[in-house]
Design an enzyme around this catalytic site. Sequence first.
Site, PDB file in Angstrom:
ATOM      1  N   CYS A  47     -12.699  47.991  72.705  1.00 58.50           N
ATOM      2  CA  CYS A  47     -12.988  47.012  72.939  1.00 58.50           C
ATOM      3  C   CYS A  47     -14.161  47.463  73.382  1.00 58.50           C
ATOM      4  O   CYS A  47     -15.720  47.792  73.262  1.00 58.50           O
ATOM      5  CB  CYS A  47     -12.974  45.773  73.295  1.00 58.50           C
ATOM      6  SG  CYS A  47     -11.656  45.267  72.554  1.00 58.50           S
ATOM      7  N   LYS A  50     -15.455  50.963  74.446  1.00 58.81           N
ATOM      8  CA  LYS A  50     -16.691  51.390  72.422  1.00 58.81           C
ATOM      9  C   LYS A  50     -17.685  50.974  73.248  1.00 58.81           C
ATOM     10  O   LYS A  50     -18.898  51.185  72.562  1.00 58.81           O
ATOM     11  CB  LYS A  50     -15.758  50.424  71.627  1.00 58.81           C
ATOM     12  CG  LYS A  50     -16.576  50.542  71.243  1.00 58.81           C
ATOM     13  CD  LYS A  50     -15.804  50.059  69.798  1.00 58.81           C
ATOM     14  CE  LYS A  50     -15.487  48.533  69.614  1.00 58.81           C
ATOM     15  NZ  LYS A  50     -14.876  48.601  68.779  1.00 58.81           N
ATOM     16  N   TYR A 176     -13.194  50.753  60.039  1.00 59.31           N
ATOM     17  CA  TYR A 176     -14.097  49.989  61.750  1.00 59.31           C
ATOM     18  C   TYR A 176     -14.904  50.710  63.276  1.00 59.31           C
ATOM     19  O   TYR A 176     -15.297  51.687  62.748  1.00 59.31           O
ATOM     20  CB  TYR A 176     -14.210  48.407  62.163  1.00 59.31           C
ATOM     21  CG  TYR A 176     -13.470  48.039  62.985  1.00 59.31           C
ATOM     22  CD1 TYR A 176     -13.407  48.261  64.362  1.00 59.31           C
ATOM     23  CD2 TYR A 176     -12.029  48.021  62.737  1.00 59.31           C
ATOM     24  CE1 TYR A 176     -12.074  48.386  65.000  1.00 59.31           C
ATOM     25  CE2 TYR A 176     -10.881  47.562  63.262  1.00 59.31           C
ATOM     26  CZ  TYR A 176     -10.940  47.493  64.701  1.00 59.31           C
ATOM     27  OH  TYR A 176     -10.294  47.287  65.707  1.00 59.31           O
ATOM     28  N   GLU A 180     -18.024  52.789  63.908  1.00 62.79           N
ATOM     29  CA  GLU A 180     -18.469  53.016  64.717  1.00 62.79           C
ATOM     30  C   GLU A 180     -19.134  53.721  66.370  1.00 62.79           C
ATOM     31  O   GLU A 180     -20.575  53.948  66.332  1.00 62.79           O
ATOM     32  CB  GLU A 180     -18.112  52.227  65.808  1.00 62.79           C
ATOM     33  CG  GLU A 180     -17.724  50.340  65.432  1.00 62.79           C
ATOM     34  CD  GLU A 180     -16.521  49.785  65.555  1.00 62.79           C
ATOM     35  OE1 GLU A 180     -16.998  48.506  66.311  1.00 62.79           O
ATOM     36  OE2 GLU A 180     -15.766  50.230  66.533  1.00 62.79           O
ATOM     37  N   HIS A 434     -37.196  29.482  65.384  1.00 61.05           N
ATOM     38  CA  HIS A 434     -38.226  30.320  65.165  1.00 61.05           C
ATOM     39  C   HIS A 434     -39.140  30.768  65.873  1.00 61.05           C
ATOM     40  O   HIS A 434     -39.580  30.376  66.528  1.00 61.05           O
ATOM     41  CB  HIS A 434     -39.298  29.366  64.122  1.00 61.05           C
ATOM     42  CG  HIS A 434     -40.459  30.224  62.991  1.00 61.05           C
ATOM     43  ND1 HIS A 434     -40.281  31.261  62.356  1.00 61.05           N
ATOM     44  CD2 HIS A 434     -41.458  31.015  63.886  1.00 61.05           C
ATOM     45  CE1 HIS A 434     -40.308  32.078  62.131  1.00 61.05           C
ATOM     46  NE2 HIS A 434     -41.810  31.272  62.535  1.00 61.05           N
ATOM     47  N   GLU A 439     -31.931  32.276  61.877  1.00 58.92           N
ATOM     48  CA  GLU A 439     -32.578  31.089  61.494  1.00 58.92           C
ATOM     49  C   GLU A 439     -32.635  31.451  59.741  1.00 58.92           C
ATOM     50  O   GLU A 439     -32.656  30.253  59.724  1.00 58.92           O
ATOM     51  CB  GLU A 439     -33.943  30.862  61.924  1.00 58.92           C
ATOM     52  CG  GLU A 439     -34.954  31.702  61.231  1.00 58.92           C
ATOM     53  CD  GLU A 439     -36.847  31.225  61.671  1.00 58.92           C
ATOM     54  OE1 GLU A 439     -37.242  30.218  61.101  1.00 58.92           O
ATOM     55  OE2 GLU A 439     -37.270  32.450  62.172  1.00 58.92           O
TER      56      GLU A 439
END
Length: 450
Positions: A47, A50, A176, A180, A434, A439
């Site tokens: 993790c 990477k 993954y 990645e 916003h 949102e």
Amino acid sequence: MEYQYDLFVIGAGSGGVRAARFAAQAGAKVAIAESKDLGGTCVNVGCIPKKLYSYAAQFNEAFSEAAGYGWSVGETSLDWEVLKRQRAQEITRLNGIYDNLIKNSGAELIRGWAKLLDEHTVEVEGQQYSAKYILVVPGGWPMVPDIPGKEHVITSNEVFDLPVFPKRFLIVGGGYIACEFASIFNALGSQVTQLYRGEQVLRGFDGDIRQHISEEMRKAGVDLRVQSDVASIEKKADHYLVHLKNNDTLEVDAVMYATGRVPRTADLGLERVGVALGQRGEIQVDANYRSNIPSIFALGDVTDRVQLTPVATGEAMVLVHYLFGKGERKLSYDNIPTAVFTHPNIGTVGLTEEEAREQFDEVVIYRTDFRPLKHTLSGSSARTMMKLVVDKASDRVVGLHMVGDDAGEITQGFAVAIKAGATKAVFDSTIGIHPTAAEEFVTMRQPVTE
């Protein structure tokens, strides 16, 4: 019987260190053995490095996008040696933090490879130690299939320290980790080819997510080929010649396999003691992480459940409470949020559309696909995709998925709402911030009709 320790932990990765620390703080006498760098996969070859390389890759993207905002960046280049050195310094710092965490908790750190001798005895470098309980947490290890030329292949263990930056890079796999690194090295400036033998990358993820990220990766320059696999790898003077099963060939500077990880259970003495293993070599445990041997426990990647660092640390806390506390703590494996650090990122929590349709009588899907505000000037063609999966009967949002910048950061917050059982009505009544991408999750009103 008197034992030297209440708990002996084999493996100082995320789960092992968490268990050792908190057991010691609960008053137990604890030892933890580790033969490699502290922190396990996550800190050293997972993790953390990477994500650092992902950040490095984002700068290259930002340089090219800056012109649309009036910036003249000039000539840029990556110094691979500097990046490697900076990463190594940070990992060494984290190794030291783990060392201090263990020592400050009162647990004893023992250096060396640990093996079980019997259900209460561990041997490390010829020295024997006895313990009431033994926790086996050695983690997982990359798996490379047997192919001609396998000896030329690297895995995620070696990719961070390649001696020379690969100008042409072949990555094999569709999970993954493969996606990645394909994204990261492509954005760092490598010409990346990614091969996956299946029909679409990221098996197990939501179908729309899989489709969208594969399109985005190809748009960004990754030569992503599905239903494609390697037949053999041949070493040439200054490159590798890769023969594919469809008779094509590729000339590349490095070949990385990211075709799965397996529990690291070899050479631990598990067979000698009679610890039951599953088909993939995983240690089989019950709801309290106890193996078939009452004094031996296991958690994290070696149990092959959910291979995520926060899951391993969560399991460790449950175990410590079970062995040295009131045993009231539990861990739910439902609605575990996760991120994939492709470019753009993926964030996901809850059920995929496919899973929801199997589980509920009727589901309602909300989906949006748009060009982010940032890219209206940047010139990038990257698009964001967001999706909600709703159980119609209860109005509960049972799945939330996103491909786009900062998807992991956004999904973490919404994961709390999903975990709490928020309905679509609750999402609709929430005021959006916003202008943000996030949102969109509270402003989607029109369900998908197809």
